[in-house]
Motif scaffolding. Sequence first.
Motif, mmCIF file in Angstrom:
data_model
loop_
_atom_site.group_PDB
_atom_site.id
_atom_site.type_symbol
_atom_site.label_atom_id
_atom_site.label_comp_id
_atom_site.label_asym_id
_atom_site.label_seq_id
_atom_site.Cartn_x
_atom_site.Cartn_y
_atom_site.Cartn_z
ATOM 1 N N SER A 78 -42.129 43.535 -8.544
ATOM 2 C CA SER A 78 -41.727 44.957 -8.676
ATOM 3 C C SER A 78 -42.000 46.005 -7.992
ATOM 4 O O SER A 78 -42.720 45.933 -7.122
ATOM 5 C CB SER A 78 -41.767 45.382 -10.211
ATOM 6 O OG SER A 78 -43.782 45.715 -10.035
ATOM 7 N N THR A 138 -39.541 29.649 -15.734
ATOM 8 C CA THR A 138 -40.221 31.238 -15.354
ATOM 9 C C THR A 138 -41.845 31.556 -15.770
ATOM 10 O O THR A 138 -41.650 31.197 -17.124
ATOM 11 C CB THR A 138 -39.275 32.083 -15.970
ATOM 12 O OG1 THR A 138 -37.241 31.503 -15.508
ATOM 13 C CG2 THR A 138 -39.287 33.010 -15.107
ATOM 14 N N VAL A 153 -45.825 43.615 -11.246
ATOM 15 C CA VAL A 153 -44.713 42.769 -11.584
ATOM 16 C C VAL A 153 -44.947 41.621 -10.575
ATOM 17 O O VAL A 153 -43.635 42.170 -9.935
ATOM 18 C CB VAL A 153 -44.251 43.284 -12.798
ATOM 19 C CG1 VAL A 153 -43.578 41.667 -13.313
ATOM 20 C CG2 VAL A 153 -45.002 44.589 -13.620
ATOM 21 N N TYR A 154 -44.872 40.165 -10.832
ATOM 22 C CA TYR A 154 -44.632 39.401 -10.076
ATOM 23 C C TYR A 154 -43.896 37.952 -10.939
ATOM 24 O O TYR A 154 -44.313 38.014 -12.220
ATOM 25 C CB TYR A 154 -45.954 38.807 -9.720
ATOM 26 C CG TYR A 154 -46.521 39.253 -8.046
ATOM 27 C CD1 TYR A 154 -45.863 38.625 -6.372
ATOM 28 C CD2 TYR A 154 -46.447 39.973 -8.274
ATOM 29 C CE1 TYR A 154 -46.791 39.870 -6.266
ATOM 30 C CE2 TYR A 154 -47.133 40.770 -6.975
ATOM 31 C CZ TYR A 154 -47.186 40.773 -6.741
ATOM 32 O OH TYR A 154 -47.811 41.520 -5.226
ATOM 33 N N THR A 155 -42.604 37.521 -10.747
ATOM 34 C CA THR A 155 -42.006 36.444 -11.752
ATOM 35 C C THR A 155 -41.163 35.971 -11.151
ATOM 36 O O THR A 155 -40.953 35.664 -9.798
ATOM 37 C CB THR A 155 -40.865 37.823 -11.743
ATOM 38 O OG1 THR A 155 -41.242 38.410 -12.771
ATOM 39 C CG2 THR A 155 -39.911 36.919 -12.924
ATOM 40 N N THR A 175 -44.529 34.650 -15.816
ATOM 41 C CA THR A 175 -44.156 36.330 -14.890
ATOM 42 C C THR A 175 -46.276 36.717 -15.119
ATOM 43 O O THR A 175 -46.119 36.100 -15.886
ATOM 44 C CB THR A 175 -44.032 37.086 -15.853
ATOM 45 O OG1 THR A 175 -42.310 37.264 -15.659
ATOM 46 C CG2 THR A 175 -43.787 38.734 -15.321
ATOM 47 N N TRP A 211 -39.052 34.216 -6.057
ATOM 48 C CA TRP A 211 -39.752 35.200 -7.126
ATOM 49 C C TRP A 211 -39.754 36.430 -6.867
ATOM 50 O O TRP A 211 -38.864 36.685 -5.648
ATOM 51 C CB TRP A 211 -41.636 35.120 -6.075
ATOM 52 C CG TRP A 211 -41.956 35.353 -5.306
ATOM 53 C CD1 TRP A 211 -42.257 36.593 -4.967
ATOM 54 C CD2 TRP A 211 -42.019 34.128 -4.056
ATOM 55 N NE1 TRP A 211 -42.392 36.222 -3.146
ATOM 56 C CE2 TRP A 211 -42.411 34.635 -2.442
ATOM 57 C CE3 TRP A 211 -42.256 32.957 -4.019
ATOM 58 C CZ2 TRP A 211 -42.613 34.193 -1.683
ATOM 59 C CZ3 TRP A 211 -42.051 32.127 -2.635
ATOM 60 C CH2 TRP A 211 -42.580 32.867 -1.461
ATOM 61 N N THR A 252 -48.470 39.967 -14.947
ATOM 62 C CA THR A 252 -48.845 41.437 -14.533
ATOM 63 C C THR A 252 -49.582 41.758 -14.102
ATOM 64 O O THR A 252 -51.076 40.920 -14.306
ATOM 65 C CB THR A 252 -48.771 41.889 -15.884
ATOM 66 O OG1 THR A 252 -46.564 41.327 -16.209
ATOM 67 C CG2 THR A 252 -48.399 43.529 -15.548
#
Length: 543
Positions: free
Chosen positions: A98, A156, A103-105, A158, A95, A160
């Motif tokens: 940011s 993937t 923000v986690y991707t 994301t 993961w 936020t």
Amino acid sequence: MRTYSKSKSLLTTSLFFLLLIIIMGMSGCSNSDGAAQASESGDKALTVAISADTGLDRLDAGAYDGSMNVHAMIYDGLVEYGEKGEILPSLAESWDISEDGKVYTFHLRQGVKFSDGTEFNADAVKFSFERWIKDPSNSLNVATAMQSLVVVDKHTITMTFNKTYYPFLTELSFARPVRIISPTAVEPAGDITGTFVKAIGTGPWMAESYKTDQEAVLVRNPNYWGEMPKLSKIIMKVIPDPQSRVLALQSGDVDIAGGQMGKIPVESVPVIEADSSLSLQKAPGTSSHFMIFNYNTSALQDLNVRKAINLAMNKKSIVNDLMNGIGNEAEGLFPLTVPYVTESNNTWYGFNPEEAKQLLAASGYKDSDGDGIAEKDGNPLEFNFVLQQAEYPEWKAISELIQSELQEIGIAVNLQVLEPNAYYDALWTSKAYDLILYRTYDDAYNPHSFLLSLFHRTTEAAAVVWSDAELEAQIDTAVGAMDLQERQSAYDSIFLRMYKEAMFAAVYFPDDILAVNHRVTGFKPGYTTFTPIFWNQLDVGNE
């Protein structure tokens, strides 16, 4: 951007006897005891004693119903809680976060299937979260702070959030409701408002059968992506009475008991240790038992009185004399198994009754009439001490010891044993106590969640344990710090202020104890109460 890991109908006589020999050979390999079986075909099972029904027929990943232990066996999360809070990959291999921490991707593991054979992907993650994320009754920050949930591609997704909060990942490791369920588990399939039908996850176990208030049977998931369990079946047997669980262990009706699944009475520990068929497994716990001071009680607003109460308590005697040596003396609010608790910030008051008496005298308390109770301005130093026994039977003996120790320094204590409903009403609502015995949360909920719940005000009410603006500011700093050093420094400050102000009385750090039949091999305690054992590593052999 920070990145984190990743036949024929008739038989001849000779054939008949050949088959008979084979069957007899196989029978000789089976275990006569039904609690644990092993055969050359790899069909192995064990039985675990639990205290309450698993709720297997309503084990929806997005709800708070049913057994947390079984939730964690059937469903995987994006991440997993490791030793002392380390966040490990699970369905997310890695993961990115940011720089502002909002923000986690998540990069999802590929080739994973649910137990029914359907594909796990980013859409399944989005489906799982959208089923509960907007529920106004859900207080998890990962829910209340989420602004968007976007599928970037098949593997993937994301998330936020509207604030910086380092425990987002910790909350994603919880047993519920953050774990991933198949869209086929509801009707209509894929409808986020659909009706839950069956527990279908990507975890190592899946439901086979269920009898309400009797047992739940789990079998290994043939589609599991990780380390395949060595056992083929785990039977969760409901035995509500603690002593009955011990008897079931001794008779061989169950193979494992203990922990939060079905506690073993402390007084039964010597019995288990003396049984050659059993072993007692102890692991340092992540919770603690402590005494809360009611800050609305006038005498408890005096720091010297709070310090004196701490100094009067012989915590070594609690461990050795009352708990059969199970556990440790409390040194602060949390044990060293909790993240951000270190040898240097985990200090508390020792046992020193004479110093306690001096502190009371310095605050103007003295026994002027010789009745053994200190007074000030004609008011005796006397407190109502509230506890409950239903969930923690050992609290009665601990409280009686504390009562006698406080009597020795001139403090009168009136014990009030309440039923659970009345107890929790006193704790959370009426504040009808001077002193009350309580416990911290466990593992992934410590330290941040417990501090926010008990030591921080809400929009509706002041803090539950101790109201202190400086401490609340320090807690805010800690949970909002993405830098590890800054976060550790904030927690150091929190624990130091608690000590200086003697905001509570530390009592006891319990161990997690489980009893295991010697037939069981590969036993290793887990890192959370909802995964108390590494189930996949367990095996059974013949006696």
